[in-house]
Design a protein around this motif. Structure first.
Motif, PDB file in Angstrom:
ATOM      1  N   LYS A 324      -7.384 127.727  70.416  1.00 38.50           N
ATOM      2  CA  LYS A 324      -7.307 128.435  69.135  1.00 38.50           C
ATOM      3  C   LYS A 324      -5.952 128.230  68.477  1.00 38.50           C
ATOM      4  N   GLN A 325      -4.885 128.201  69.274  1.00 35.89           N
ATOM      5  CA  GLN A 325      -3.547 127.989  68.715  1.00 35.89           C
ATOM      6  C   GLN A 325      -3.486 126.663  67.955  1.00 35.89           C
ATOM      7  N   LEU A 326      -4.025 125.608  68.542  1.00 37.55           N
ATOM      8  CA  LEU A 326      -4.002 124.298  67.897  1.00 37.55           C
ATOM      9  C   LEU A 326      -4.906 124.258  66.677  1.00 37.55           C
ATOM     10  N   MET A 327      -6.101 124.814  66.784  1.00 34.10           N
ATOM     11  CA  MET A 327      -7.030 124.798  65.657  1.00 34.10           C
ATOM     12  C   MET A 327      -6.481 125.587  64.480  1.00 34.10           C
ATOM     13  N   ASP A 328      -5.850 126.722  64.738  1.00 35.19           N
ATOM     14  CA  ASP A 328      -5.299 127.546  63.657  1.00 35.19           C
ATOM     15  C   ASP A 328      -4.202 126.816  62.905  1.00 35.19           C
ATOM     16  N   ILE A 329      -3.331 126.109  63.629  1.00 35.75           N
ATOM     17  CA  ILE A 329      -2.250 125.374  62.972  1.00 35.75           C
ATOM     18  C   ILE A 329      -2.819 124.299  62.052  1.00 35.75           C
ATOM     19  N   VAL A 330      -3.807 123.568  62.548  1.00 34.35           N
ATOM     20  CA  VAL A 330      -4.422 122.513  61.741  1.00 34.35           C
ATOM     21  C   VAL A 330      -5.092 123.100  60.501  1.00 34.35           C
ATOM     22  N   ASN A 331      -5.861 124.147  60.671  1.00 36.01           N
ATOM     23  CA  ASN A 331      -6.615 124.709  59.543  1.00 36.01           C
ATOM     24  C   ASN A 331      -5.717 125.393  58.519  1.00 36.01           C
ATOM     25  N   GLN A 332      -4.590 125.942  58.966  1.00 31.20           N
ATOM     26  CA  GLN A 332      -3.667 126.570  58.020  1.00 31.20           C
ATOM     27  C   GLN A 332      -2.989 125.533  57.134  1.00 31.20           C
ATOM     28  N   THR A 333      -2.690 124.385  57.692  1.00 30.08           N
ATOM     29  CA  THR A 333      -1.987 123.344  56.949  1.00 30.08           C
ATOM     30  C   THR A 333      -2.950 122.411  56.220  1.00 30.08           C
ATOM     31  N   MET A 334      -4.125 122.207  56.801  1.00 28.29           N
ATOM     32  CA  MET A 334      -5.112 121.294  56.229  1.00 28.29           C
ATOM     33  C   MET A 334      -6.480 121.982  56.185  1.00 28.29           C
ATOM     34  N   PRO A 335      -6.620 122.986  55.319  1.00 27.85           N
ATOM     35  CA  PRO A 335      -7.881 123.757  55.303  1.00 27.85           C
ATOM     36  C   PRO A 335      -9.114 122.922  54.985  1.00 27.85           C
ATOM     37  N   HIS A 336      -8.920 121.767  54.328  1.00 29.36           N
ATOM     38  CA  HIS A 336     -10.068 120.948  53.950  1.00 29.36           C
ATOM     39  C   HIS A 336     -10.777 120.341  55.159  1.00 29.36           C
ATOM     40  N   VAL A 337     -10.086 120.234  56.324  1.00 23.32           N
ATOM     41  CA  VAL A 337     -10.745 119.632  57.480  1.00 23.32           C
ATOM     42  C   VAL A 337     -11.718 120.591  58.145  1.00 23.32           C
ATOM     43  N   ALA A 338     -11.515 121.920  57.929  1.00 22.53           N
ATOM     44  CA  ALA A 338     -12.431 122.949  58.437  1.00 22.53           C
ATOM     45  C   ALA A 338     -12.767 122.720  59.911  1.00 22.53           C
ATOM     46  N   LEU A 339     -11.736 122.605  60.720  1.00 19.53           N
ATOM     47  CA  LEU A 339     -11.920 122.355  62.148  1.00 19.53           C
ATOM     48  C   LEU A 339     -12.496 123.600  62.812  1.00 19.53           C
ATOM     49  N   ASP A 340     -13.570 123.436  63.589  1.00 20.59           N
ATOM     50  CA  ASP A 340     -14.132 124.567  64.317  1.00 20.59           C
ATOM     51  C   ASP A 340     -14.413 124.170  65.758  1.00 20.59           C
ATOM     52  N   THR A 341     -14.913 125.117  66.525  1.00 17.51           N
ATOM     53  CA  THR A 341     -15.072 124.900  67.962  1.00 17.51           C
ATOM     54  C   THR A 341     -16.057 123.776  68.276  1.00 17.51           C
ATOM     55  N   ASP A 342     -17.020 123.552  67.404  1.00 20.82           N
ATOM     56  CA  ASP A 342     -17.981 122.477  67.653  1.00 20.82           C
ATOM     57  C   ASP A 342     -17.330 121.100  67.592  1.00 20.82           C
ATOM     58  N   ASP A 343     -16.155 121.023  66.963  1.00 21.02           N
ATOM     59  CA  ASP A 343     -15.454 119.741  66.846  1.00 21.02           C
ATOM     60  C   ASP A 343     -14.670 119.389  68.104  1.00 21.02           C
ATOM     61  N   VAL A 344     -14.474 120.347  68.995  1.00 19.84           N
ATOM     62  CA  VAL A 344     -13.682 120.104  70.198  1.00 19.84           C
ATOM     63  C   VAL A 344     -14.561 119.416  71.236  1.00 19.84           C
ATOM     64  N   LEU A 345     -14.328 118.122  71.421  1.00 19.06           N
ATOM     65  CA  LEU A 345     -15.120 117.331  72.352  1.00 19.06           C
ATOM     66  C   LEU A 345     -14.574 117.386  73.770  1.00 19.06           C
ATOM     67  N   HIS A 346     -13.273 117.542  73.871  1.00 22.44           N
ATOM     68  CA  HIS A 346     -12.623 117.541  75.180  1.00 22.44           C
ATOM     69  C   HIS A 346     -11.277 118.237  75.038  1.00 22.44           C
ATOM     70  N   ALA A 347     -10.795 118.803  76.121  1.00 20.78           N
ATOM     71  CA  ALA A 347      -9.494 119.468  76.113  1.00 20.78           C
ATOM     72  C   ALA A 347      -8.866 119.328  77.486  1.00 20.78           C
ATOM     73  N   PHE A 348      -7.549 119.282  77.510  1.00 21.98           N
ATOM     74  CA  PHE A 348      -6.844 119.204  78.794  1.00 21.98           C
ATOM     75  C   PHE A 348      -5.481 119.845  78.646  1.00 21.98           C
ATOM     76  N   ALA A 349      -4.967 120.351  79.760  1.00 25.54           N
ATOM     77  CA  ALA A 349      -3.673 121.036  79.744  1.00 25.54           C
ATOM     78  C   ALA A 349      -2.817 120.543  80.893  1.00 25.54           C
ATOM     79  N   GLY A 350      -1.524 120.433  80.635  1.00 27.06           N
ATOM     80  CA  GLY A 350      -0.559 120.065  81.659  1.00 27.06           C
ATOM     81  C   GLY A 350       0.499 121.142  81.782  1.00 27.06           C
ATOM     82  N   VAL A 351       1.291 121.051  82.833  1.00 30.01           N
ATOM     83  CA  VAL A 351       2.347 122.024  83.084  1.00 30.01           C
ATOM     84  C   VAL A 351       3.673 121.296  83.185  1.00 30.01           C
TER      85      VAL A 351
END
Length: 577
Positions: A324-351
């Motif tokens: 959500k943190q990443l999607m919110d940043i994108v949508n706030q700056t580029m609202p025309h892309v209308a990124l939503d959860t269905d667009d997330v094909l894969h995710a990964f996290a590192g430490v």
């Protein structure tokens, strides 16, 4: 190239090694390679799969170091630029040049003039970073400015404060996993013994000196005692948990998680730098940390999020909060892309580790600084050093410094034909290419009867000269030349290569860390079943074993995508400082 020797962990017993490396990520792999090239006998153990943790969860970038300029860490800027040169020269086929758009604003620290001044300083500090790169394909294009009208013709940004952009090129890997494998393969060729799925249970002590380790084989449960003169702890964020049994001081004050998401393609041809809302550190900073939207394999790779955590943990499951943190940043700056959860094909996290004395949850505190500790000089514990990496870019350099230290402690003279810093000029496995464009043209023509030009390029960008080995597999059995998924380009020969020559033991090893099959999301049950049959034929899996391997991969993929639609997923932990 003959197939890799079968996994015979007994080779670690009844032998005195010069060096034991604990940890099979990119830092451990480079360390094993450097030590082996200098004539030392080397063993490496990894508790899971090679590069299976932080090393496979990076931004896929070799950063040139400009981010350190804002902190006035000038030596880090130059070091990163030089390391980028050494690594791209070692494996030129693995990298693409991606132009990053950095928007400029009317405020002083974000203005075009301020950024231009920074770029002039960066050029000076990175002088010589192209020296020795004889192939033009490996040389980064020069940075340049872009006016606001041209910027908006590329990307529709409706922020009236934007005055244009600066364009800076970085090196991107289509597969950081293949980069790790290239280092591991080269280390084997140099004589090192490297094994995955061997977990360190305890350090062995001889009169208070670390003399190796007792490890447990994750496959058959057997115990093995590995004897070594020097042990290198290269377990990344987990180094402190291993060192704790020796009673030495922790290197880290905390940890942070960085997540990425893969979505439909939002921007073509350029990567875009966006403000994140998190404060950044540094006297010359632009005031806040940024995230990137990067073109990657026909999709967008977006990252990284930032979240402190109390411990690295054994699982690296992405949280809904991070997505959500990443999607919110994108949508706030580029609202025309209308990124939503269905667009997330894969995710990964590192430490990655933090060394700040005070952890501030609203400020990005990742330093990118590696640590090399000789525990005899610091705490009186002989026989062990810790090499804690922080960036993929500088892993080779940390390994070089580690091997220098190991050599001083071993007091073993180098062979007369071994250079002091052998990995600065090395070619990694598959990287013996002097003219990349010509190589691509020649191999595409040579193998036109086997594959499409797109498939040839896909293979070259991952295997380099090892495309010849894949061609040999396909000629022996044409069925291996066919893609294993209707939505991807991975072919059966890649799976066979993974199990024959790269010690892939599980389906996840082959589909997530040897090939690209699962790095854009779930390829589907039919594809995974087909891959399980390929591995199962060589490894002797029963039908039930094949199904168990498929179920395990699908469970991991589901875990990484279910987070997009929920604040948390079943079993998800979100510990924070």
């Amino acid at each position: 190239m003959s197939p890799t020797t079968p996994r015979r962990t007994g080779a670690l017993s009844n032998r005195q090694f010069d060096v034991l490396v604990v940890g099979g990520g990119i830092t451990g792999a480079w360390t094993a390679l450097d030590c082996a090239l200098r004539g030392y006998t080397v063993a490496l153990i990894e508790k899971n799969d090679f590069g299976g943790a932080t090393s496979s969860r990076s931004s896929r970038l070799l950063h040139g170091g400009i981010r350190y300029l804002q902190k006035l860490e000038l030596t880090k800027v130059r070091e990163s630029a030089l390391e980028r040169k050494y690594v791209t020269r070692a494996a030129p086929h693995l990298f693409n040049h991606v132009p990053f758009l950095i928007p400029t604003y009317r405020s002083l620290r974000k203005s075009r003039a301020f950024l231009h001044a920074g770029m002039l300083g960066y050029r000076a500090l990175s002088a010589g970073s192209h020296t020795g790169l004889e192939d033009p394909a490996t040389r980064l294009p020069r940075d340049y400015s872009m006016n606001v009208s041209r910027l908006r013709s590329k990307i529709p940004l409706n922020d009236d404060r934007i005055t244009g952009a600066w364009v800076l090129h970085e090196c991107q890997m289509e597969s950081s996993e293949r980069m790790t494998q290239a280092v591991i393969a080269r280390a084997r060729q140099a004589g090192a013994l490297l094994f995955n799925y061997l977990k360190l249970e305890q350090f062995n002590l001889d009169d208070g000196r670390v003399s190796g380790a007792t490890v447990r084989d994750g496959e058959d449960g057997s115990r093995i005692s590995v004897t070594a003169n020097i042990t290198v702890n290269a377990a990344g964020p987990w180094c402190d948990s291993l060192n704790r049994q020796l009673g030495v001081q922790s290197l880290n004050t905390g940890f942070a998680r960085g997540a990425h998401i893969v979505t439909r393609q939002l921007i073509r041809d350029y990567a875009l730098v966006l403000p994140s809302g998190l404060q950044g550190e540094g006297p010359l900073g632009r005031g806040e940390r940024h995230i990137f939207i990067m073109p990657w394999r026909g999709h967008s790779l977006i990252g990284t999020s930032y979240q402190e955590t109390s411990a690295p943990g054994d699982t690296l499951q992405v949280t809904g909060r991070e997505i959500k943190q990443l999607m919110d940043i994108v949508n706030q700056t580029m609202p025309h892309v209308a990124l939503d959860t269905d667009d997330v094909l894969h995710a990964f996290a590192g430490v990655y580790p933090l060394q700040s004395k005070t952890i501030r949850t609203d400020t990005y505190q990742g330093s990118g600084e590696y640590q090399l500790v000789d525990h005899v000089s610091k705490e009186g514990v002989e026989g062990i050093v810790t090499a804690l990496g922080a960036k993929y870019t500088t892993a080779r350099r940390l390994a070089e410094l580690t091997t220098d230290l190991v050599g001083r402690k071993l007091n073993i003279a180098r062979a007369g034909n071994v250079k002091r810093n052998p990995t600065r000029a090395i070619k990694l496995d598959g990287g013996e290419i002097t003219d990349l464009k010509r190589f691509e043209l020649e191999r595409t023509e040579e193998y036109r009867q086997l594959w499409s030009p797109e498939t040839s390029r896909h293979l070259i960008k991952r295997y380099g000269t090892r495309i010849d080995d894949l061609a040999s597999i396909c000629r022996d059995d044409p069925a291996f030349a066919v893609p294993v998924s209707s939505s991807g380009m991975t072919i059966g020969a890649e799976l066979q290569f993974a199990v024959d020559r790269e010690m892939a033991i599980h389906l996840s090893d082959a589909t997530m860390r040897r090939t690209d099959l699962c790095t854009l999301g779930d390829p589907g049950a039919a594809s995974l079943n087909h891959c399980a049959q390929i591995l199962g034929h060589t490894l002797g899996w029963s039908e039930s074993q094949q199904q168990a391997e498929v179920d395990s991969v699908r469970a991991e993929l589901t875990t990484n995508t279910c987070s997009a639609g929920a604040a948390t997923c079943p079993g998800e932990e979100e510990s924070s400082i």
